[in-house]
Design an enzyme around this catalytic site. Sequence first.
Site, PDB file in Angstrom:
ATOM      1  N   LYS A 204       0.841  -1.196   0.000  1.00 51.03           N
ATOM      2  CA  LYS A 204       0.000   0.000   0.000  1.00 51.03           C
ATOM      3  C   LYS A 204       0.881   1.253   0.000  1.00 51.03           C
ATOM      4  O   LYS A 204       0.710   2.155  -0.797  1.00 51.03           O
ATOM      5  CB  LYS A 204      -0.905  -0.035   1.233  1.00 51.03           C
ATOM      6  CG  LYS A 204      -1.850   1.125   1.333  1.00 51.03           C
ATOM      7  CD  LYS A 204      -2.822   0.911   2.489  1.00 51.03           C
ATOM      8  CE  LYS A 204      -3.631   2.170   2.747  1.00 51.03           C
ATOM      9  NZ  LYS A 204      -4.579   2.029   3.835  1.00 51.03           N
ATOM     10  N   GLU A 210      10.582  -4.499   4.659  1.00 48.41           N
ATOM     11  CA  GLU A 210      10.750  -5.883   4.219  1.00 48.41           C
ATOM     12  C   GLU A 210      10.412  -6.035   2.741  1.00 48.41           C
ATOM     13  O   GLU A 210      11.138  -6.664   1.971  1.00 48.41           O
ATOM     14  CB  GLU A 210       9.824  -6.818   5.023  1.00 48.41           C
ATOM     15  CG  GLU A 210      10.152  -6.941   6.489  1.00 48.41           C
ATOM     16  CD  GLU A 210       9.397  -5.929   7.345  1.00 48.41           C
ATOM     17  OE1 GLU A 210       9.062  -4.837   6.837  1.00 48.41           O
ATOM     18  OE2 GLU A 210       9.140  -6.242   8.519  1.00 48.41           O
ATOM     19  N   GLY A 265      -4.792  -2.408   5.298  1.00 48.65           N
ATOM     20  CA  GLY A 265      -4.030  -3.555   4.790  1.00 48.65           C
ATOM     21  C   GLY A 265      -4.735  -4.885   4.996  1.00 48.65           C
ATOM     22  O   GLY A 265      -4.928  -5.673   4.062  1.00 48.65           O
ATOM     23  N   ARG A 266      -5.170  -5.127   6.248  1.00 44.93           N
ATOM     24  CA  ARG A 266      -5.757  -6.449   6.546  1.00 44.93           C
ATOM     25  C   ARG A 266      -7.163  -6.611   5.989  1.00 44.93           C
ATOM     26  O   ARG A 266      -7.771  -7.669   6.111  1.00 44.93           O
ATOM     27  CB  ARG A 266      -5.724  -6.709   8.059  1.00 44.93           C
ATOM     28  CG  ARG A 266      -6.412  -5.654   8.889  1.00 44.93           C
ATOM     29  CD  ARG A 266      -6.049  -5.783  10.359  1.00 44.93           C
ATOM     30  NE  ARG A 266      -6.547  -4.677  11.163  1.00 44.93           N
ATOM     31  CZ  ARG A 266      -5.958  -3.497  11.281  1.00 44.93           C
ATOM     32  NH1 ARG A 266      -4.844  -3.251  10.610  1.00 44.93           N
ATOM     33  NH2 ARG A 266      -6.462  -2.558  12.040  1.00 44.93           N
ATOM     34  N   GLU A 351      -4.844  -7.418  15.203  1.00 50.69           N
ATOM     35  CA  GLU A 351      -4.426  -6.069  14.820  1.00 50.69           C
ATOM     36  C   GLU A 351      -5.607  -5.101  14.919  1.00 50.69           C
ATOM     37  O   GLU A 351      -5.440  -3.933  15.219  1.00 50.69           O
ATOM     38  CB  GLU A 351      -3.832  -6.079  13.404  1.00 50.69           C
ATOM     39  CG  GLU A 351      -2.838  -4.949  13.188  1.00 50.69           C
ATOM     40  CD  GLU A 351      -1.948  -5.135  11.979  1.00 50.69           C
ATOM     41  OE1 GLU A 351      -0.724  -5.036  12.110  1.00 50.69           O
ATOM     42  OE2 GLU A 351      -2.487  -5.358  10.877  1.00 50.69           O
ATOM     43  N   HIS A 382      -3.800 -34.084  17.773  1.00 51.89           N
ATOM     44  CA  HIS A 382      -2.660 -34.882  18.234  1.00 51.89           C
ATOM     45  C   HIS A 382      -1.580 -33.990  18.813  1.00 51.89           C
ATOM     46  O   HIS A 382      -0.435 -34.417  18.956  1.00 51.89           O
ATOM     47  CB  HIS A 382      -2.115 -35.718  17.063  1.00 51.89           C
ATOM     48  CG  HIS A 382      -3.147 -36.660  16.537  1.00 51.89           C
ATOM     49  ND1 HIS A 382      -3.228 -37.980  16.938  1.00 51.89           N
ATOM     50  CD2 HIS A 382      -4.181 -36.456  15.683  1.00 51.89           C
ATOM     51  CE1 HIS A 382      -4.262 -38.545  16.331  1.00 51.89           C
ATOM     52  NE2 HIS A 382      -4.862 -37.641  15.568  1.00 51.89           N
ATOM     53  N   LYS A 514       9.182  -0.569  14.607  1.00 49.44           N
ATOM     54  CA  LYS A 514       9.754  -0.134  13.325  1.00 49.44           C
ATOM     55  C   LYS A 514      10.767   0.975  13.568  1.00 49.44           C
ATOM     56  O   LYS A 514      11.856   0.983  13.010  1.00 49.44           O
ATOM     57  CB  LYS A 514       8.646   0.436  12.424  1.00 49.44           C
ATOM     58  CG  LYS A 514       7.802  -0.584  11.727  1.00 49.44           C
ATOM     59  CD  LYS A 514       6.984   0.138  10.664  1.00 49.44           C
ATOM     60  CE  LYS A 514       5.767  -0.634  10.249  1.00 49.44           C
ATOM     61  NZ  LYS A 514       4.841   0.148   9.444  1.00 49.44           N
TER      62      LYS A 514
HETATM   63  C1  G6Q Z   1      -2.561  -4.186   8.032  1.00 49.64           C
HETATM   64  C2  G6Q Z   1      -1.351  -3.497   8.421  1.00 49.64           C
HETATM   65  C3  G6Q Z   1      -0.074  -4.139   7.931  1.00 49.64           C
HETATM   66  C4  G6Q Z   1       0.290  -3.791   6.495  1.00 49.64           C
HETATM   67  C5  G6Q Z   1       1.737  -4.196   6.248  1.00 49.64           C
HETATM   68  C6  G6Q Z   1       2.172  -3.952   4.833  1.00 49.64           C
HETATM   69  O1  G6Q Z   1      -3.669  -3.820   8.255  1.00 49.64           O
HETATM   70  O2  G6Q Z   1      -1.459  -2.172   8.069  1.00 49.64           O
HETATM   71  O3  G6Q Z   1      -0.084  -5.528   8.081  1.00 49.64           O
HETATM   72  O4  G6Q Z   1      -0.570  -4.408   5.608  1.00 49.64           O
HETATM   73  O5  G6Q Z   1       2.571  -3.514   7.141  1.00 49.64           O
HETATM   74  O6  G6Q Z   1       2.046  -2.618   4.504  1.00 49.64           O
HETATM   75  P1  G6Q Z   1       2.195  -2.148   3.020  1.00 49.64           P
HETATM   76  O7  G6Q Z   1       1.118  -2.742   2.215  1.00 49.64           O
HETATM   77  O8  G6Q Z   1       2.143  -0.655   3.060  1.00 49.64           O
HETATM   78  O9  G6Q Z   1       3.546  -2.641   2.550  1.00 49.64           O
END
Ligand code: G6Q
Length: 548
Positions: A204, A210, A265-266, A351, A382, A514
């Site tokens: 996003k 990463e 994001g989620r 989250e 198990h 972060k």
């Molecule tokens: C989700 C969070 C988080 C996000 C990641 C990736 O709701 O905001 O999990 O999706 O940190 O972020 P980017 O899509 O910006 O790389």
Amino acid sequence: MSTLTTSSAWLSLQDHLPVMAKQNLRELFTQDPNRFKSFSLKLNDILMDYSKHPISQSTINLLLELARQQGLEEKISEMFCGGRVNFSEDRAALHFALRREDALILDGVDIMPEIHDVLTKMERFTSSIRNGERKGYSGKAFTDIVSIGIGGSNLGPVMVTEALKPYSADHISSHFISNIDGTQLSTILKKLNPETTLFIIASKTFTTQETMANARAARKWFLAQGGSEKIIADHFVAVSTNRMEVEKFGINADNIFKFWDWVGGRYSLWSAIGLPIALSIGMENFYLFLKGAREMDQHFIAAPMERNLPVILGLIGIWQINFFGNKSHAILPYDQSLHRFPAYLQQLEMESNGKRIDRSGNEVDYSTGAIVWGEPGTNGQHAFYQLLHQGTQITPADFLAPCISHNPVDNQHRLLLANFIAQTEAMMQGKKKNEICEEYEVELSEESPIKDTFKKTIPHKVFPGGRPTTSILFKKLDPKTLGSLIALYEHKVFVQSVIWNTNPFDQWGVELGKQLTGKVLDELKNEMQITSHDSSTNGLINYFKENR
Ligand code: G6Q
């Protein structure tokens, strides 16, 4: 004391708690043969049975009263009308618009045409890759899609791609890279041919450490294997809201799939973040996936609260967390294809509802989100079910399973479902001392040579029972049903956040780590002894430096 915990609906539930706490779940079933009918709901092919919880009709009425008191119905309308429900970031949360059909006006503008444009672009792209029309630099069709992204830009696409494998194209393999640990990237790339590999960089913000590190490493690999800067355009596409950064990375404007600030994001797998899903299952199936979610949205908006699946699922969670004090929640899918579903829900729930400040900025004096975890059945049986059956803490669990398997090997699906049903029954019923004595009559008889040793084992064989479970059975794990199931949990999370008066759409809690990573990273660049932190942090940094 907060307004919530001193409110009349909350206090009534607190008064009601001892009544239900002393009731035996097994006896509740004996007393009322219609219990299943009274406490189960259906939407299309999905059955949700919540009768194996310590509830009565009064419990449900009081929980609904709490929901009304917290303005749940108004809050649902507010979200679906584009209100700024993400109040700490002053934004709307419009993930539902990604699967909507009719107009949605935000700040005076209908946002639906833009959403449909992106879907059309996804449709064209997906079919050109799947039918081989769009080719790699050497003229060969693409065979491998590598999606690079993390968190919300990874967990949903991975989970759904895995879950809908029976619908995936045989000639295209999907791979996902999320971790900054180079192991994942190296393991995946070493098997691939750059000529037939397409990369999707899903971020996003397009600044996530990463993802950017992995994207740069993938580009380096591609160039080292004979690709050139010029042909990056054919092999790299991006899904992002940050066009400027994407172009800086070298991705062509035509290869950018946009989405919007108002999708968290989620909650983003319904947007172009779902491109890996669409490439795997095809756009027609992706539309069915959206349709399933849309049907759950419509149900959530229109169904009366007492017949509303997300409302009831959310309120049952409130009853367990806030009144019974059960703060761990297991997700147990009896379907191997759903093996990433617990991890996906773990992010969605933890989250979203892992919050301690309410909408007025005050610290709450009640529990919020539970710890969500799980594994597919029967594997978990198990491993950790011992604690679920006989441990000292009670962990409410959601059991999920399809009635029809995509892979009906001999009678294995029947066996799988027998396990599902038996486990939920065992958790509810338990096993009493007298039942053990009856079962082992021979071993315990006067003539039995093992009588004394056997007697000692009896306390260990007792199952207390009364362990609460929700069972969700659906006909088949197809795109539409999966869409509905995910939306069910999205809305459950929203319901709980309304009760708790917290914001399910922000995630400030990920920021501090972060920030500190940047400082530590600088300190790892040289060999100097570090003394600027507490002794533990200094000790760890210095040990790493001495041993790397
Ligand atoms: C989700 C969070 C988080 C996000 C990641 C990736 O709701 O905001 O999990 O999706 O940190 O972020 P980017 O899509 O910006 O790389």
